[in-house]
Design an enzyme around this catalytic site. Sequence first.
Site, PDB file in Angstrom:
ATOM      1  N   LYS A 222      -6.845   3.125  40.697  1.00 24.95           N
ATOM      2  CA  LYS A 222      -6.246   1.819  40.951  1.00 24.95           C
ATOM      3  C   LYS A 222      -5.999   1.715  42.452  1.00 24.95           C
ATOM      4  O   LYS A 222      -5.245   2.506  43.015  1.00 24.95           O
ATOM      5  CB  LYS A 222      -4.930   1.654  40.181  1.00 24.95           C
ATOM      6  CG  LYS A 222      -5.111   1.548  38.681  1.00 24.95           C
ATOM      7  CD  LYS A 222      -3.818   1.214  37.964  1.00 24.95           C
ATOM      8  CE  LYS A 222      -4.045   1.063  36.467  1.00 24.95           C
ATOM      9  NZ  LYS A 222      -2.801   0.720  35.731  1.00 24.95           N
ATOM     10  N   LEU A 329      -6.866  10.757  29.246  1.00 22.54           N
ATOM     11  CA  LEU A 329      -6.552  11.516  28.047  1.00 22.54           C
ATOM     12  C   LEU A 329      -7.847  11.798  27.286  1.00 22.54           C
ATOM     13  O   LEU A 329      -8.884  11.177  27.563  1.00 22.54           O
ATOM     14  CB  LEU A 329      -5.580  10.721  27.167  1.00 22.54           C
ATOM     15  CG  LEU A 329      -4.188  10.497  27.761  1.00 22.54           C
ATOM     16  CD1 LEU A 329      -3.387   9.528  26.884  1.00 22.54           C
ATOM     17  CD2 LEU A 329      -3.433  11.805  27.919  1.00 22.54           C
ATOM     18  N   ASP A 395       7.004  -4.768  31.914  1.00 16.22           N
ATOM     19  CA  ASP A 395       5.734  -5.097  31.257  1.00 16.22           C
ATOM     20  C   ASP A 395       5.376  -4.120  30.139  1.00 16.22           C
ATOM     21  O   ASP A 395       4.204  -3.867  29.905  1.00 16.22           O
ATOM     22  CB  ASP A 395       4.628  -5.112  32.320  1.00 16.22           C
ATOM     23  CG  ASP A 395       3.352  -5.763  31.815  1.00 16.22           C
ATOM     24  OD1 ASP A 395       3.443  -6.745  31.056  1.00 16.22           O
ATOM     25  OD2 ASP A 395       2.260  -5.285  32.177  1.00 16.22           O
ATOM     26  N   GLU A 400       1.797   3.728  22.905  1.00 18.27           N
ATOM     27  CA  GLU A 400       0.765   4.429  22.149  1.00 18.27           C
ATOM     28  C   GLU A 400       1.278   5.774  21.667  1.00 18.27           C
ATOM     29  O   GLU A 400       2.153   6.385  22.305  1.00 18.27           O
ATOM     30  CB  GLU A 400      -0.498   4.634  23.000  1.00 18.27           C
ATOM     31  CG  GLU A 400      -1.220   3.355  23.331  1.00 18.27           C
ATOM     32  CD  GLU A 400      -2.565   3.602  23.999  1.00 18.27           C
ATOM     33  OE1 GLU A 400      -3.136   4.692  23.803  1.00 18.27           O
ATOM     34  OE2 GLU A 400      -3.040   2.701  24.717  1.00 18.27           O
ATOM     35  N   ASP A 415       0.358   3.179  31.790  1.00 20.92           N
ATOM     36  CA  ASP A 415       0.249   1.922  32.528  1.00 20.92           C
ATOM     37  C   ASP A 415       1.597   1.517  33.126  1.00 20.92           C
ATOM     38  O   ASP A 415       2.277   0.611  32.649  1.00 20.92           O
ATOM     39  CB  ASP A 415      -0.292   0.818  31.616  1.00 20.92           C
ATOM     40  CG  ASP A 415      -0.875  -0.342  32.419  1.00 20.92           C
ATOM     41  OD1 ASP A 415      -0.920  -0.242  33.656  1.00 20.92           O
ATOM     42  OD2 ASP A 415      -1.269  -1.358  31.811  1.00 20.92           O
TER      43      ASP A 415
END
Length: 527
Positions: A222, A329, A395, A400, A415
Site C-alpha cells: 500500500k 496469510l 472502518d 474474519e 485492513d
Amino acid sequence: MRRDRLLVAVTLVTLLAADIHFVLLPRLKNWYHLPRESCECRVTNGSVDNRGATTLTWMMTSQNFTPVSTERSSKLERLFSHPLYNIRLPELGPDELLLQREELRNYYKRKVSRWERLKKFYIEAAAASNITIPDHPVTFDPEASWLQFHLGINRYALYARDDSSVDRLLRDMQTATVISADFTQDEKALKGACDCSQVVKPSGLHLKLALKLQDFGKAMFKPMRQERHEETPENFFYFVDFQRHNAEIAAFHLDRVLDFRRVPPVAGRFVNVTGEILYITHNEELRSVFFISPANNTCFFAKCLYVCKSEYAVCGHPDLLEGSMSAYLPGLSIAPRISIPNPWIRSYSFTGREEWEINPSYCDTVKKLYPYNSGNRLLNIIDMAVFDFLTGNMDRHHYEIFTKFGDDGFLLHLDNARGFGRHSHDEMSILAPLTQCCMIKRSTLFRLKLLAKSEYRLSDVMRESLSRDPLTPVLSEEHLQALDRRLAQVLRTVGKCVKKLGETHVVITDFVESSGVTTRHRGGNKR
C-alpha cells in the site's frame, strides 16, 4: 591561601558527586524497582490449558499491581519480559495448528511449479510484443520466514510471542527481491467495473498491489497517500478517508505491544515503481495505468473506473515510493476464512444510523444472538474495539476468522489503513462495544493498566518499536501522545462500568489467578 581553599572545595564537591553517582543513585534505582502494595506478580510456569484458559500465580490487589523488574535501558524489552507477556502455551496438538508442515510444503511446491510454467509463457508472450520481462529465478526454501510464519499460526494467535520467524519476515519484506507485481484479488474481482453511484466504492480510494518476493513469499503493498503530519479533515466521512500505509505499520506494532498478535506482520519499504512493479508485472492492465508526470516522476493509478484519473495517482520520486508491505496469510484453498459483519457496523451512508447508535441497550440484543451468546466471541469483539479506538479506526465493518478453529477462534484484525487519521480527536463511538456491554477480558485489562504506567508507557514502547522500521518515524509525535490519552479513556470507561456493576460482572476471567486447577471461562460470567 585562597587557592588552597578553592582546591579543597573542588575536591570535596568531586567526592560528593562521585558518592551520589556511584552509591546513592544505584540505591535509589533499586528502591524504585522494588514491588509495592504487597504485589509479587510471580509466575510459576504460567500456561494455557488445552481449552484455552491461562494459569498464573499472581499475588496482587484487585485494582492495581506493580511488577518486579530489573533495570534496563529498553522499555520494550522490559515490557516483553513482564509475566503478562510470558504466559506459556501447552504443546499444541494437530487440531490447534492451522496447517501441517508437509501439507503446506507440498501445496506451495505445486504452486511454484505452476508459477514457473506460467512465467515462461508470460516471458515468451511479452517478447513477441517487444516487451522485456526480467527472468528472476524463484528460490523456494522450506525454511523461508513467510512459510514458518504460516506454520506458526494456531488457535490462540497468528504467531507466538517468541517466534523469531516474524522478525525475519519483517526484514525479508524490507529487502527481498520483488519478482512479480499484480492487482490484488479483490481488485481483479471488480474487473474494472465500479458503480460510481455507490457511496462506498468496492475497493476504496486507495491503491494496493500484490508483490511476490524471490523466495515465493507474498506481500500486499500500500503506497503512501498522506504525509505524517497531515490529519484527516474533520468533514471527511470515515468511508471516503485515505488509506494510510503508516497506519498499517503502526497497527501491527500496536497489536504486538498489546499482545493480541492478530495482525499479520507489516514492514515499511521503499519500492522502485519502475523496476519493481512496471518492468516485472505480467499484467497488461497494470502496465497500462503507468505514466510519467509533468515533474518527470513515474506514476500509476487504480484499475477501478472512478479513480482511473491522474489526480488519484501515486508517484515515485522519481521512481522510489514508500509504502507498507503486509504479509499474506495462507491461501483460502488451504486455510479457509470467513468474513462476518461486525455487530457494531456503521451506517455507510450520509444520513443513516444503525441500531447501536440510538439504542444504549443494544448489547443485550447481541448477547442473545449466535455466536455472541456463548464462548469468547463477544469478548474478542471488545478487544477489537479497544484496538480500533486506540488507532482511531472507524472502518471495522467486518472481521474474519479461520474456519478450522470454530467459534472460539481469535478474530483477525485485518485492513487497518484507516487508523491514525486524526490525533486531535478521540472517537468515543468506536468504544461502543465496551461502553454498552461493560465487560472486558482480565488479561486485556491488566496489560492496558501496565501500559498506562510510566515504566511501560504506551507511547514510549510504541516509539521504540516503530523506530526499528526503515520508514521511521512511522507516526508523528502527536499520534504517539494520542495513544496515551486514549488508553486513559479506555481505563476510565472500564472504571465507570466497575463502579456501576461491580468488578466480578465487568472483568471476565480468562486465566486463573492461583495455582489451582485451570478451567476455561468460555465467555466468562456473562450476565
